[in-house]
Design a protein around this motif. Structure first.
Motif, PDB file in Angstrom:
ATOM      1  N   SER A  42      15.767  47.628  28.141  1.00  0.00           N
ATOM      2  CA  SER A  42      16.790  48.512  27.589  1.00  0.00           C
ATOM      3  C   SER A  42      17.986  47.708  27.087  1.00  0.00           C
ATOM      4  O   SER A  42      18.008  46.477  27.171  1.00  0.00           O
ATOM      5  CB  SER A  42      17.257  49.508  28.651  1.00  0.00           C
ATOM      6  N   PHE A  43      18.979  48.408  26.587  1.00  0.00           N
ATOM      7  CA  PHE A  43      20.231  47.775  26.164  1.00  0.00           C
ATOM      8  C   PHE A  43      20.831  46.955  27.301  1.00  0.00           C
ATOM      9  O   PHE A  43      21.448  45.902  27.064  1.00  0.00           O
ATOM     10  CB  PHE A  43      21.217  48.858  25.720  1.00  0.00           C
ATOM     11  N   PHE A  44      20.654  47.408  28.539  1.00  0.00           N
ATOM     12  CA  PHE A  44      21.286  46.766  29.692  1.00  0.00           C
ATOM     13  C   PHE A  44      20.502  45.563  30.203  1.00  0.00           C
ATOM     14  O   PHE A  44      20.862  44.970  31.219  1.00  0.00           O
ATOM     15  CB  PHE A  44      21.481  47.793  30.808  1.00  0.00           C
ATOM     16  N   ASN A  46      20.244  42.756  28.536  1.00  0.00           N
ATOM     17  CA  ASN A  46      20.758  41.498  27.983  1.00  0.00           C
ATOM     18  C   ASN A  46      22.038  41.016  28.670  1.00  0.00           C
ATOM     19  O   ASN A  46      22.683  40.089  28.195  1.00  0.00           O
ATOM     20  CB  ASN A  46      20.993  41.634  26.471  1.00  0.00           C
ATOM     21  N   ASN A 409      29.072  46.511  34.594  1.00  0.00           N
ATOM     22  CA  ASN A 409      28.499  45.619  33.590  1.00  0.00           C
ATOM     23  C   ASN A 409      29.359  44.373  33.458  1.00  0.00           C
ATOM     24  O   ASN A 409      30.570  44.470  33.241  1.00  0.00           O
ATOM     25  CB  ASN A 409      28.432  46.323  32.231  1.00  0.00           C
ATOM     26  N   TYR A 412      28.610  40.722  29.091  1.00  0.00           N
ATOM     27  CA  TYR A 412      27.979  41.143  27.839  1.00  0.00           C
ATOM     28  C   TYR A 412      28.753  40.557  26.654  1.00  0.00           C
ATOM     29  O   TYR A 412      29.941  40.232  26.756  1.00  0.00           O
ATOM     30  CB  TYR A 412      27.928  42.671  27.737  1.00  0.00           C
ATOM     31  N   ASN A 414      28.580  42.274  23.639  1.00  0.00           N
ATOM     32  CA  ASN A 414      28.843  43.417  22.767  1.00  0.00           C
ATOM     33  C   ASN A 414      30.316  43.816  22.846  1.00  0.00           C
ATOM     34  O   ASN A 414      31.050  43.397  23.734  1.00  0.00           O
ATOM     35  CB  ASN A 414      27.987  44.619  23.202  1.00  0.00           C
ATOM     36  N   GLU A 418      30.674  49.849  22.385  1.00  0.00           N
ATOM     37  CA  GLU A 418      29.213  49.937  22.322  1.00  0.00           C
ATOM     38  C   GLU A 418      28.620  50.059  23.715  1.00  0.00           C
ATOM     39  O   GLU A 418      27.690  50.839  23.953  1.00  0.00           O
ATOM     40  CB  GLU A 418      28.655  48.705  21.620  1.00  0.00           C
ATOM     41  N   VAL A 419      29.160  49.308  24.658  1.00  0.00           N
ATOM     42  CA  VAL A 419      28.686  49.393  26.049  1.00  0.00           C
ATOM     43  C   VAL A 419      28.943  50.791  26.602  1.00  0.00           C
ATOM     44  O   VAL A 419      28.080  51.390  27.259  1.00  0.00           O
ATOM     45  CB  VAL A 419      29.373  48.323  26.920  1.00  0.00           C
ATOM     46  N   GLU A 422      26.374  53.326  25.324  1.00  0.00           N
ATOM     47  CA  GLU A 422      25.085  53.229  26.003  1.00  0.00           C
ATOM     48  C   GLU A 422      25.171  53.755  27.429  1.00  0.00           C
ATOM     49  O   GLU A 422      24.224  54.368  27.930  1.00  0.00           O
ATOM     50  CB  GLU A 422      24.603  51.780  25.989  1.00  0.00           C
TER      51      GLU A 422
END
Length: 434
Positions: A42-44, A46, A409, A412, A414, A418-419, A422
């Motif tokens: 998923s997005f998470f 990375n 989080n 990142y 990003n 954006e975070v 998501e």
């Protein structure tokens, strides 16, 4: 034996067709859906992500990912400060301590942040002090530093990084309003602003090591500039005296045990400002007020150690806690300890009261522009420093249940919006499916 062989398949068939099995299958599907939003694909996947969903009423962990790992909590650190203030401070806060001798008074700060800070109710400090002909101020109870451990040095002229002090005034920052492209200060003694044509700043800025402010009239477009000033006993005495139209002398007297207390405003307005607007200044001064209450001196490190040993020793994991606001990147805490903290807070005040104090998605505070819905469903403290974002609080789902959660989080690349987008997809899934 033949009867048993006949009954067993029938039992298995009935079990699989029973409502209990259906509920289990439904939960497995929900779990799998949530996992797909948070797993490594998923997005998470990375960056480092920790998440825990907890049902307070049944004390059950519904879902977790990396909830045992330490994360930089940013401003969700304020929940630790909030809990400490619940345990140590009373509703009526000491504004300062004093010894009175006829028309002479000597005062010591308690860390109280409200005097001339427009975001807080104003106690009658001016009215009380103007009765005296001689006013002395002592900072002998100050055992701290103006900046917290691990704060970034180049944040010195941002309003989210004002200095700590024993007796703040004006929130320890000066406000400049743009009046026909000329900055006008709310503090008279800081009204002189020099012109610096070499800078391209849109607002007013300050020299690093002195209370000297400047702007460039060619690029000056900012409506309002809020700039921290450098604090000291002498600066406080001068600014307070300027406001009172009296001379205040800096003294070196220690606080005697037989002193009196002048009380300020209530505690709840400070909670609201700290939690909803994520006011770093209030958080740091709350820690100092707790130190004043417990030790009669102002020492953030000492009171943090005391709170951890006395009230937080039973968290799921011991946090590394170094400041009141979360500005420091040295703070570390696990998601499951954040949820443990919420459980402890609920033992001191009702869940509904906690939810009302926290920002509400689409409605108030730092969540005003996020997690919007017809009815608010997120009640949580946010935390953001560069490359790190956290959200800790409660989610009210469509079924009517309320869950506690921590969503953290770190590291990142990003952009923060954006975070958040998501994260909102994850929380919407929980709202609709759980």
């Amino acid at each position: 034996m033949e009867i048993k062989k006949t009954i067993l398949p029938l039992f298995i068939a009935l079990f699989f067709l029973s409502p209990l099995w259906g509920q289990e299958a439904d939960f497995r599907a929900k779990y799998a859906g949530l996992d797909s939003l948070l797993n490594e694909k998923s997005f998470f996947g990375n960056h480092l992500t920790g998440f825990i969903l907890f049902e307070p009423d049944s004390q059950r962990v519904i879902f977790e990912k990396n909830s045992h790992m330490n994360f930089i909590p940013a401003s969700t650190t304020k929940l630790l400060t909030f809990y400490g203030s619940i345990m140590l401070l009373n509703d009526s806060l000491p504004a300062f301590r004093y010894v009175e001798n006829g028309k002479k008074i000597t005062i010591w700060g308690t860390g109280y942040p409200g005097w001339k800070y427009s975001k807080l109710p104003q106690p009658d400090i001016d009215e009380f002090l103007t009765k005296f002909d001689t006013i002395n101020f002592s900072d002998k109870n100050w055992k701290d530093e103006a900046f917290g451990y691990g704060w970034q040095w180049d944040d010195y002229y941002y309003s989210y990084s004002v200095e700590k002090s024993p007796f703040p005034i004006y929130g320890n920052f000066v406000t400049f309003l743009n009046q026909k492209r000329v900055p006008k200060a709310n503090i008279p003694s800081f009204g002189k602003v020099s012109i610096n044509p070499d800078k391209t700043n849109k607002g007013v800025e300050r020299q690093l090591h002195e209370n000297a402010f400047y702007f460039n009239p060619d690029t000056y477009t900012e409506t309002k500039s809020e700039i921290p000033f450098i604090t000291s006993a002498e600066t406080f005495a001068f600014l307070a005296g300027e406001g009172l139209k009296k001379s205040i002398t800096v003294a070196g007297e220690s606080l005697p045990m037989d002193h009196q207390v002048f009380y300020g405003a209530a505690l709840e307005p400070l909670w609201i400002e700290m939690l909803q607007e994520s006011d770093n200044f209030i958080a740091e001064q709350l820690l100092l007020m707790m130190s004043d209450k417990q030790f009669l001196d102002l020492n953030s490190e000492r009171i943090i150690e005391y709170i951890q040993k006395t009230y937080l020793s039973d968290l799921a994991d011991r946090p590394k806690w170094v400041d009141g606001s979360g500005l420091s990147r040295h703070n570390l805490i696990t998601p499951r300890s954040m949820v443990s903290l919420l459980v402890k807070i609920e033992k001191e005040m009702s869940r509904n009261q906690v939810m009302q104090l926290l920002p509400q998605g689409g409605i108030s505070g730092t969540l005003k522009n996020n997690y919007k819905a017809r009815t608010p469903y997120i009640f949580a403290k946010t935390g953001t420093v560069a490359n790190n974002h956290a959200l800790v609080g409660y989610i009210k789902v469509d079924s009517g249940k309320v869950y506690a959660f921590a969503f953290m989080n770190n590291n990142y690349l990003n952009k923060a919006p954006e975070v958040r987008r998501e994260m909102e997809k994850v929380m919407l899934y929980i709202k609709e499916k759980f």
